[in-house]
Every structure is written in C-alpha cells, then in structure tokens.
Scaffold this motif. Structure first.
Motif, PDB file in Angstrom:
ATOM      1  N   MET A   1       0.854  -1.199   0.000  1.00 29.11           N
ATOM      2  CA  MET A   1       0.000   0.000   0.000  1.00 29.11           C
ATOM      3  C   MET A   1       0.891   1.250   0.000  1.00 29.11           C
ATOM      4  N   LYS A   2       0.389   2.275  -0.647  1.00 32.99           N
ATOM      5  CA  LYS A   2       1.162   3.524  -0.688  1.00 32.99           C
ATOM      6  C   LYS A   2       0.861   4.380   0.559  1.00 32.99           C
ATOM      7  N   VAL A   3       1.839   5.170   0.928  1.00 35.15           N
ATOM      8  CA  VAL A   3       1.751   6.002   2.142  1.00 35.15           C
ATOM      9  C   VAL A   3       1.922   7.465   1.743  1.00 35.15           C
ATOM     10  N   TRP A   4       1.148   8.357   2.383  1.00 33.47           N
ATOM     11  CA  TRP A   4       1.394   9.802   2.245  1.00 33.47           C
ATOM     12  C   TRP A   4       2.353  10.156   3.372  1.00 33.47           C
ATOM     13  N   ALA A   5       3.618  10.426   3.010  1.00 31.99           N
ATOM     14  CA  ALA A   5       4.658  10.644   4.017  1.00 31.99           C
ATOM     15  C   ALA A   5       5.032  12.115   4.028  1.00 31.99           C
ATOM     16  N   ASN A   6       4.367  12.852   4.885  1.00 31.15           N
ATOM     17  CA  ASN A   6       4.644  14.277   5.105  1.00 31.15           C
ATOM     18  C   ASN A   6       4.772  15.060   3.791  1.00 31.15           C
ATOM     19  N   GLY A   7       3.828  14.829   2.887  1.00 26.23           N
ATOM     20  CA  GLY A   7       3.809  15.636   1.665  1.00 26.23           C
ATOM     21  C   GLY A   7       4.072  14.863   0.394  1.00 26.23           C
ATOM     22  N   GLN A   8       4.514  13.621   0.531  1.00 21.84           N
ATOM     23  CA  GLN A   8       4.820  12.850  -0.674  1.00 21.84           C
ATOM     24  C   GLN A   8       4.175  11.476  -0.603  1.00 21.84           C
ATOM     25  N   ILE A   9       3.687  11.013  -1.743  1.00 19.79           N
ATOM     26  CA  ILE A   9       3.195   9.634  -1.795  1.00 19.79           C
ATOM     27  C   ILE A   9       4.406   8.736  -2.054  1.00 19.79           C
ATOM     28  N   VAL A  10       4.620   7.788  -1.142  1.00 22.65           N
ATOM     29  CA  VAL A  10       5.777   6.895  -1.301  1.00 22.65           C
ATOM     30  C   VAL A  10       5.308   5.437  -1.302  1.00 22.65           C
ATOM     31  N   ILE A  79      -7.459  12.289   0.476  1.00 20.16           N
ATOM     32  CA  ILE A  79      -8.071  11.996  -0.837  1.00 20.16           C
ATOM     33  C   ILE A  79      -7.003  11.435  -1.784  1.00 20.16           C
ATOM     34  N   ASP A  80      -5.821  12.051  -1.770  1.00 18.88           N
ATOM     35  CA  ASP A  80      -4.741  11.623  -2.675  1.00 18.88           C
ATOM     36  C   ASP A  80      -4.242  10.219  -2.351  1.00 18.88           C
ATOM     37  N   VAL A  81      -4.089   9.924  -1.056  1.00 19.81           N
ATOM     38  CA  VAL A  81      -3.523   8.611  -0.708  1.00 19.81           C
ATOM     39  C   VAL A  81      -4.560   7.506  -0.944  1.00 19.81           C
ATOM     40  N   LEU A  90     -11.248   1.145   2.540  1.00 20.49           N
ATOM     41  CA  LEU A  90      -9.926   1.281   3.144  1.00 20.49           C
ATOM     42  C   LEU A  90     -10.048   1.875   4.540  1.00 20.49           C
ATOM     43  N   TYR A  91      -8.999   1.681   5.318  1.00 16.39           N
ATOM     44  CA  TYR A  91      -8.894   2.311   6.645  1.00 16.39           C
ATOM     45  C   TYR A  91      -7.649   3.182   6.632  1.00 16.39           C
ATOM     46  N   LEU A  92      -7.805   4.452   6.966  1.00 19.28           N
ATOM     47  CA  LEU A  92      -6.695   5.417   6.903  1.00 19.28           C
ATOM     48  C   LEU A  92      -6.239   5.762   8.311  1.00 19.28           C
ATOM     49  N   ARG A  93      -4.950   5.869   8.491  1.00 17.49           N
ATOM     50  CA  ARG A  93      -4.367   6.229   9.776  1.00 17.49           C
ATOM     51  C   ARG A  93      -3.438   7.428   9.629  1.00 17.49           C
ATOM     52  N   PRO A  94      -3.950   8.642   9.645  1.00 19.85           N
ATOM     53  CA  PRO A  94      -3.032   9.781   9.703  1.00 19.85           C
ATOM     54  C   PRO A  94      -2.460   9.890  11.119  1.00 19.85           C
ATOM     55  N   GLU A 110      11.148  21.646  17.176  1.00 18.30           N
ATOM     56  CA  GLU A 110      10.625  20.280  17.056  1.00 18.30           C
ATOM     57  C   GLU A 110      10.058  20.070  15.651  1.00 18.30           C
ATOM     58  N   ASP A 111      10.379  18.907  15.136  1.00 14.93           N
ATOM     59  CA  ASP A 111      10.081  18.565  13.751  1.00 14.93           C
ATOM     60  C   ASP A 111       8.816  17.698  13.741  1.00 14.93           C
ATOM     61  N   ILE A 112       7.648  18.349  13.627  1.00 19.64           N
ATOM     62  CA  ILE A 112       6.387  17.601  13.612  1.00 19.64           C
ATOM     63  C   ILE A 112       6.064  17.207  12.171  1.00 19.64           C
ATOM     64  N   ARG A 113       5.781  15.942  11.986  1.00 13.68           N
ATOM     65  CA  ARG A 113       5.429  15.442  10.651  1.00 13.68           C
ATOM     66  C   ARG A 113       4.093  14.720  10.697  1.00 13.68           C
ATOM     67  N   VAL A 114       3.495  14.589   9.549  1.00 18.97           N
ATOM     68  CA  VAL A 114       2.264  13.803   9.432  1.00 18.97           C
ATOM     69  C   VAL A 114       2.476  12.747   8.356  1.00 18.97           C
ATOM     70  N   ASP A 115       2.163  11.509   8.682  1.00 16.77           N
ATOM     71  CA  ASP A 115       2.159  10.429   7.698  1.00 16.77           C
ATOM     72  C   ASP A 115       0.752   9.838   7.680  1.00 16.77           C
ATOM     73  N   ILE A 116       0.347   9.333   6.517  1.00 18.08           N
ATOM     74  CA  ILE A 116      -0.983   8.711   6.429  1.00 18.08           C
ATOM     75  C   ILE A 116      -0.822   7.305   5.849  1.00 18.08           C
ATOM     76  N   TYR A 117      -1.069   6.333   6.692  1.00 21.73           N
ATOM     77  CA  TYR A 117      -1.016   4.926   6.276  1.00 21.73           C
ATOM     78  C   TYR A 117      -2.410   4.473   5.866  1.00 21.73           C
ATOM     79  N   VAL A 118      -2.454   3.486   5.001  1.00 27.26           N
ATOM     80  CA  VAL A 118      -3.734   2.982   4.491  1.00 27.26           C
ATOM     81  C   VAL A 118      -3.679   1.452   4.482  1.00 27.26           C
TER      82      VAL A 118
END
Ligand code: PMP
Length: 277
Positions: A1-10, A79-81, A90-94, A110-118
């Motif tokens: 599955m693809k992940v939205w990793a702090n601004g990029q789909i990886v 929406i993108d991920v 699907l189940y999304l976990r930001p 502090e370096d706060i990031r957001v990732d979205i797993y699916v």
C-alpha cells in the motif's frame, strides 16, 4: 500500500528510526482512524473526512503541539492517498508525531510530521458482540480522552491485554466513580423503553464521530451517566466507532441485552445507505 509521508506519496513505509522522540515518550503524537467506502456507482467516499481532520487538530491542541499543515492540505492528502491506493474500502491512519531524536529537548525546533497509512478494511456493520465490564478504572483528568493521542492508547492496550484472558469480544471501561464510559475503541449507546442514553462528553470518553452521527440520526438521544444496572436491564445496547461501525451487544457480564433491536436495525440500514448509496 502507498503512504502519504509528510507531503509525498511513497511506496514504502515512511519509517522512523527507533531513537524517535514520540516513540520513546508516546508524546507528542496524535492520530485518526478514518474509513473510505466503495459506493454502488464505483466512486469512493471518505466518511466524515472533515470531522476526523478537525479532531486531529483538536487532539494536537490538547496535547500542546502544532501540526505544520493546514486542515485542507491534510484533507486533500487523505483523498490523494486513497486514490493512490485505488480507492474502495480502506482504513486510513493519519498520525502527527515528532520526528526529532529522543534525546532532544522539546523546543521550537521540534520537527512535527504527518504520515498517512492505508490498509484494506472489512466491514463490521451489524456484528454481534459479547462484552464484559473491565475491572481497570480510567479516571479524568489523568486521562483526557477528548484527545486521540498515542499516550491515551497505552491505557487501552492494558485493557486489551485483559481481554486476551476473558471469554468476550470487548471490554467496557468504567470511570473512577464506577460509571460506564465506553468500550475499548468504541462509544456505547443504551436503549431502555423510549429512552436512549449515551455517556456524556465529560473527559472520560473519546467523543466519537460515529457517536455524533447516531445523535444526528435519531431523536432524543440523552447524554447521561450510565450505571451497570442501566446496562443489565437495557432493551438494546450497541457500540459505535469508525473501525467498529455499529455493533450490537448481545450479552454483558453474562446477561442477555438484545430484547428489542429495532432501533439498531434502523441505524444499521441508515448507515449502510449513507456509506454505499
Ligand atoms: N472511543 C475510543 C477510545 C476510540 O478509539 C474510538 C475510535 N476512534 C471511538 C471511541 C469511536 O470514535 P469514532 O466514531 O470517531 O471512530
């Protein structure tokens, strides 16, 4: 599955190293659980997306950190991920977390990031469950359950550990006065005669988005403290949550509680229509 990793789909997981600040201290870290549904016309619906993203920001605010994205950006990221993973059920976990090393001091750097797993998600709608009341107490304000933070789930993990040794599907958590608050990861509703009760948003529950949906779907839901006896003598008890959807409780501490399930059937059908049609 693809992940939205702090601004990029990886393609791979957005792996953090194990010297990570949030992993060591369980804070700052806040997250959401969101479902997407495949509709009959082939399109995908992300259920209550705005409400989930709004709660993510509230959780961060309660925890005391700032998410360096705007809510609209994270809504679009979801929406993108979902699209990147082909849409559907699907189940999304930001998760918003601190990417600094564990030895650093929390500061303006502090370096706060957001990732979205699916992950793929199966429906739980209408599942029947047997539950019991846990002996482990969760009190406010030691736990501020309005926030969906990693730190709050430490307690829930303890209850889930108890669940491994109990012959039931889920456990209900009581507050320090003995009132019923919620299940491990779902809110609770109790119907008795014409009355419909759900425990109040007094800091001891996560104010669920599905709970809100029920409140908007039927008239006369009353927020009120719920006792053990209320549960044992109820006509119908059900659990609500993004992952759980709507689950019917058939038994509590060995007592049957599914004498009149018409309300549950009505809600289940309404939910199915709104997520599929
Ligand atoms: N309580 C807890 C502790 C939960 O983890 C969840 C699941 N998010 C819920 C209630 C239900 O909330 P929602 O309907 O927003 O998923």
């Amino acid at each position: 599955m693809k992940v939205w990793a702090n601004g990029q789909i990886v393609d791979e997981k957005a792996a953090i190293n194990s010297f990570n600040y949030s992993l060591h201290y369980a804070s700052p870290a806040a997250w959401e659980g969101i479902r997407s549904y495949l509709k009959l016309d082939g399109s995908t619906l992300i259920f209550k997306l705005k409400d989930h993203i709004a709660r993510l920001y509230e959780s961060a605010q309660i925890e005391g950190f700032t998410i360096p994205w705007r809510p609209e950006q994270l809504e679009q990221a979801c929406i993108d991920v979902v699209a990147a993973n082909g849409g559907g059920n699907l189940y999304l976990r930001p998760i918003a977390y601190c990417a600094n090393d564990a030895e650093s001091i929390r500061s303006s750097s502090e370096d706060i990031r957001v990732d979205i797993y699916v992950v793929p998600a199966e429906s739980k709608l209408g599942k029947e469950v047997r539950v019991a009341i846990s002996g482990i107490v969760r009190g406010y304000p030691q736990f501020q359950m309005q926030a969906k933070t990693s730190a709050n789930y430490k307690f829930i993990q303890t209850v889930k550990k108890e669940l491994e040794h109990r012959d039931v599907d889920d456990l209900l958590i009581v507050d320090n006065q003995g009132y019923i608050t919620e299940a491990t990861v779902a809110n609770i509703f109790v119907k008795k005669g014409k009355k419909i009760w759900t425990p109040p948003n007094d800091g001891s529950i996560l104010p669920g988005i599905t709970r809100q949906w029920v409140g908007n779907s039927v008239r006369g839901v009353e927020e009120r403290k719920v006792t053990r006896a209320d549960l044992y003598t109820a006509d119908c008890v059900f659990l609500t949550g993004t992952y759980s959807e709507l689950m019917l409780v058939t038994e509590i501490d060995g007592r049957r509680v599914d004498r009149n399930t018409a309300l549950f059937t009505f809600l289940k059908e309404k939910f199915r229509r709104e997520t599929i049609e």
